[in-house]
Design a protein around this motif. Structure first.
Motif, mmCIF file in Angstrom:
data_model
loop_
_atom_site.group_PDB
_atom_site.id
_atom_site.type_symbol
_atom_site.label_atom_id
_atom_site.label_comp_id
_atom_site.label_asym_id
_atom_site.label_seq_id
_atom_site.Cartn_x
_atom_site.Cartn_y
_atom_site.Cartn_z
ATOM 1 N N ALA A 87 -7.174 10.846 11.032
ATOM 2 C CA ALA A 87 -7.593 9.580 10.403
ATOM 3 C C ALA A 87 -8.834 9.805 9.548
ATOM 4 O O ALA A 87 -9.912 9.295 9.847
ATOM 5 C CB ALA A 87 -7.852 8.508 11.460
ATOM 6 N N PRO A 88 -8.701 10.561 8.451
ATOM 7 C CA PRO A 88 -9.881 10.819 7.606
ATOM 8 C C PRO A 88 -10.318 9.570 6.861
ATOM 9 O O PRO A 88 -9.516 8.683 6.570
ATOM 10 C CB PRO A 88 -9.365 11.881 6.628
ATOM 11 C CG PRO A 88 -7.904 11.602 6.516
ATOM 12 C CD PRO A 88 -7.479 11.169 7.900
ATOM 13 N N THR A 94 0.804 -1.221 0.000
ATOM 14 C CA THR A 94 0.000 0.000 0.000
ATOM 15 C C THR A 94 0.833 1.266 0.000
ATOM 16 O O THR A 94 0.318 2.342 -0.298
ATOM 17 C CB THR A 94 -0.933 0.022 1.228
ATOM 18 O OG1 THR A 94 -0.143 -0.064 2.427
ATOM 19 C CG2 THR A 94 -1.909 -1.151 1.178
ATOM 20 N N ALA A 95 2.126 1.156 0.346
ATOM 21 C CA ALA A 95 2.988 2.342 0.346
ATOM 22 C C ALA A 95 4.445 1.911 0.284
ATOM 23 O O ALA A 95 4.824 0.860 0.810
ATOM 24 C CB ALA A 95 2.745 3.187 1.594
ATOM 25 N N SER A 96 5.267 2.716 -0.378
ATOM 26 C CA SER A 96 6.705 2.488 -0.423
ATOM 27 C C SER A 96 7.388 3.830 -0.630
ATOM 28 O O SER A 96 7.209 4.475 -1.664
ATOM 29 C CB SER A 96 7.071 1.527 -1.560
ATOM 30 O OG SER A 96 8.473 1.294 -1.581
ATOM 31 N N ILE A 97 8.136 4.285 0.384
ATOM 32 C CA ILE A 97 8.794 5.587 0.341
ATOM 33 C C ILE A 97 10.268 5.386 0.668
ATOM 34 O O ILE A 97 10.607 4.942 1.767
ATOM 35 C CB ILE A 97 8.162 6.566 1.353
ATOM 36 C CG1 ILE A 97 6.652 6.686 1.116
ATOM 37 C CG2 ILE A 97 8.836 7.932 1.266
ATOM 38 C CD1 ILE A 97 5.923 7.421 2.237
ATOM 39 N N LEU A 145 2.052 5.804 8.807
ATOM 40 C CA LEU A 145 1.453 6.236 7.557
ATOM 41 C C LEU A 145 -0.051 6.439 7.733
ATOM 42 O O LEU A 145 -0.698 5.727 8.511
ATOM 43 C CB LEU A 145 1.696 5.186 6.464
ATOM 44 C CG LEU A 145 3.145 5.043 5.986
ATOM 45 C CD1 LEU A 145 3.310 3.753 5.193
ATOM 46 C CD2 LEU A 145 3.560 6.244 5.163
ATOM 47 N N PRO A 146 -0.627 7.393 7.030
ATOM 48 C CA PRO A 146 -2.065 7.655 7.183
ATOM 49 C C PRO A 146 -2.917 6.596 6.512
ATOM 50 O O PRO A 146 -2.435 5.814 5.678
ATOM 51 C CB PRO A 146 -2.230 9.020 6.502
ATOM 52 C CG PRO A 146 -1.162 9.042 5.452
ATOM 53 C CD PRO A 146 0.007 8.311 6.071
ATOM 54 N N GLU A 147 -4.199 6.574 6.894
ATOM 55 C CA GLU A 147 -5.158 5.752 6.171
ATOM 56 C C GLU A 147 -5.235 6.276 4.727
ATOM 57 O O GLU A 147 -5.075 7.464 4.486
ATOM 58 C CB GLU A 147 -6.549 5.879 6.818
ATOM 59 C CG GLU A 147 -6.610 5.432 8.260
ATOM 60 C CD GLU A 147 -6.996 3.969 8.402
ATOM 61 O OE1 GLU A 147 -7.106 3.276 7.362
ATOM 62 O OE2 GLU A 147 -7.186 3.522 9.535
ATOM 63 N N PRO A 148 -5.495 5.444 3.745
ATOM 64 C CA PRO A 148 -5.707 3.999 3.833
ATOM 65 C C PRO A 148 -4.427 3.181 3.686
ATOM 66 O O PRO A 148 -4.494 1.960 3.637
ATOM 67 C CB PRO A 148 -6.645 3.733 2.658
ATOM 68 C CG PRO A 148 -6.181 4.707 1.616
ATOM 69 C CD PRO A 148 -5.774 5.946 2.377
ATOM 70 N N ALA A 196 -4.451 -8.380 7.870
ATOM 71 C CA ALA A 196 -3.406 -7.835 8.739
ATOM 72 C C ALA A 196 -2.808 -6.627 8.040
ATOM 73 O O ALA A 196 -2.702 -6.587 6.814
ATOM 74 C CB ALA A 196 -2.333 -8.883 9.003
ATOM 75 N N PHE A 197 -2.429 -5.627 8.820
ATOM 76 C CA PHE A 197 -1.794 -4.425 8.301
ATOM 77 C C PHE A 197 -0.409 -4.324 8.929
ATOM 78 O O PHE A 197 -0.272 -4.386 10.150
ATOM 79 C CB PHE A 197 -2.626 -3.184 8.632
ATOM 80 C CG PHE A 197 -4.000 -3.206 8.022
ATOM 81 C CD1 PHE A 197 -4.233 -2.628 6.790
ATOM 82 C CD2 PHE A 197 -5.051 -3.828 8.676
ATOM 83 C CE1 PHE A 197 -5.488 -2.651 6.221
ATOM 84 C CE2 PHE A 197 -6.316 -3.857 8.116
ATOM 85 C CZ PHE A 197 -6.538 -3.269 6.879
ATOM 86 N N VAL A 198 0.600 -4.198 8.088
ATOM 87 C CA VAL A 198 1.987 -4.192 8.548
ATOM 88 C C VAL A 198 2.688 -2.957 8.011
ATOM 89 O O VAL A 198 2.634 -2.676 6.813
ATOM 90 C CB VAL A 198 2.740 -5.455 8.082
ATOM 91 C CG1 VAL A 198 4.189 -5.426 8.560
ATOM 92 C CG2 VAL A 198 2.039 -6.726 8.568
ATOM 93 N N GLN A 199 3.339 -2.206 8.901
ATOM 94 C CA GLN A 199 4.191 -1.091 8.488
ATOM 95 C C GLN A 199 5.615 -1.364 8.953
ATOM 96 O O GLN A 199 5.828 -1.777 10.089
ATOM 97 C CB GLN A 199 3.716 0.231 9.076
ATOM 98 C CG GLN A 199 4.675 1.385 8.766
ATOM 99 C CD GLN A 199 4.323 2.658 9.488
ATOM 100 O OE1 GLN A 199 3.413 3.363 9.096
ATOM 101 N NE2 GLN A 199 5.035 2.955 10.569
#
Length: 316
Positions: free
Chosen positions: A290-291, A32-35, A116-119, A155-158
């Motif tokens: 958390a919008p 969902t994200a890569s920075i 990281l913010p939603e989503p 599951a959500f992993v950061q």
């Protein structure tokens, strides 16, 4: 294959410093994200939120932040984090700090550190785990932090990785879908709010309305509160938290205070009008952090002015 066995297939390959890291997830996954940054300074939490602060260690170097959403039917944050911890230790990382929701500091820890913010990343305020570790012995120290949370069957992993001399690549692969019977949910005769709450651990009280700048609930019989109150009366061992949210008009601190008052006003309504014991309900707010919709339109701002309910625990 059991979930624990499948999670053990998550392989974090130990490589020389600056080499690639490979993650194999136990089910279908989506990045969902890569920075990536050539240089970053990261206040790595190495202690809980206490006395208004979080103990941190400053990690500097090239940095990589990634997040994933992983399909794991019936899994828990404990099983996910246990597997990740073992992989890190096998790769030469030394544990610096690990905590669960309440031990970390709950709301204050979640919003006092970099997430990281939603989503891109979802953190359930009633069920998350955090870990920090370091790997020494190379040209420069490496530091890593992990957030693990969940919602429904995901599951959500950061991951935040800092300190390698050159950009560290992290590759993720999906393994076979875990087949496991999901935990049973009690059959109830309550409305959709409670059904959602029991299925996912949280639900939005969508029929409540708050105007910009106001913390007062309107008059009337809100069906979501009737539904929730009936459930709490039938299950006095259940404790919930009400979490207030605002649109993005105004300052952050002002909106956090406003969202907290909104949640508290809902809690007061449950206590005063429906007779729910005050010890069964707590309330806090996160402002506009958390919008669930863009704040660029009135419709989006209306959706963001809300109160959510989460199950925090059963009373002993």
């Amino acid at each position: 294959m059991s979930l624990a066995r499948a999670l053990a297939m998550w392989v974090l390959v130990a490589q020389p410093v600056s080499a690639a890291v490979e993650l194999t997830f136990p089910g279908p996954s989506a990045e969902t994200a890569s920075i990536a940054r050539d240089f970053m300074s990261y206040k790595l939490p190495v202690g809980p939120y206490a006395d208004g602060i979080i103990q941190t260690l400053v990690a500097e170097g090239s940095g990589l932040t990634k997040a994933w959403r992983v399909e794991i039917a019936g899994g828990t944050t404990l099983l996910v984090m246990d597997s990740l911890r073992q992989q890190l230790e096998s790769a030469g990382f030394e544990l610096l700090y690990e905590c669960t929701t309440d031990v970390c500091g709950g709301f204050d820890f979640r919003f006092g550190t970099r997430v990281l913010p939603e989503p891109d990343m979802h953190v359930d305020l009633g069920d998350f785990r955090y870990l920090a570790a370091q790997r020494l012995g190379g040209p420069v120290p490496e530091y890593i932090s992990l957030f693990v949370s969940r919602g429904a069957d995901q599951a959500f992993v950061q991951m935040i990785l800092v300190g390698s001399e050159t950009e560290t690549k992290v590759e993720a692969k999906s393994g076979g879908l875990v087949s496991q019977v999901a935990p049973s949910v009690p059959t109830v005769e309550f409305g959709s709010v409670v059904e959602t709450l029991l299925q996912t651990g949280s639900a939005v009280l969508d029929d409540l309305r708050f105007e910009t700048g106001s913390s007062s609930l309107g008059d009337g019989k809100f069906l979501s509160l009737i539904d929730l109150a009936e459930y709490l009366k039938a299950n006095p061992e259940i404790r919930i938290a009400l979490v207030g949210h605002t649109d993005a008009e105004g300052s952050l601190q002002g909106n956090i205070n406003l969202s907290r008052r909104r949640a508290q006003s809902v809690a007061e309504r449950l206590v005063s009008e429906f007779g729910i014991p005050s010890g069964q309900v707590e309330a806090d707010g996160v402002g506009y952090l958390a919008p669930r919709a863009p704040n660029l339109t009135e419709d989006g701002r209306t959706l963001n002015r809300r109160v959510e309910v989460i199950i925090t625990s059963t009373q002993s």
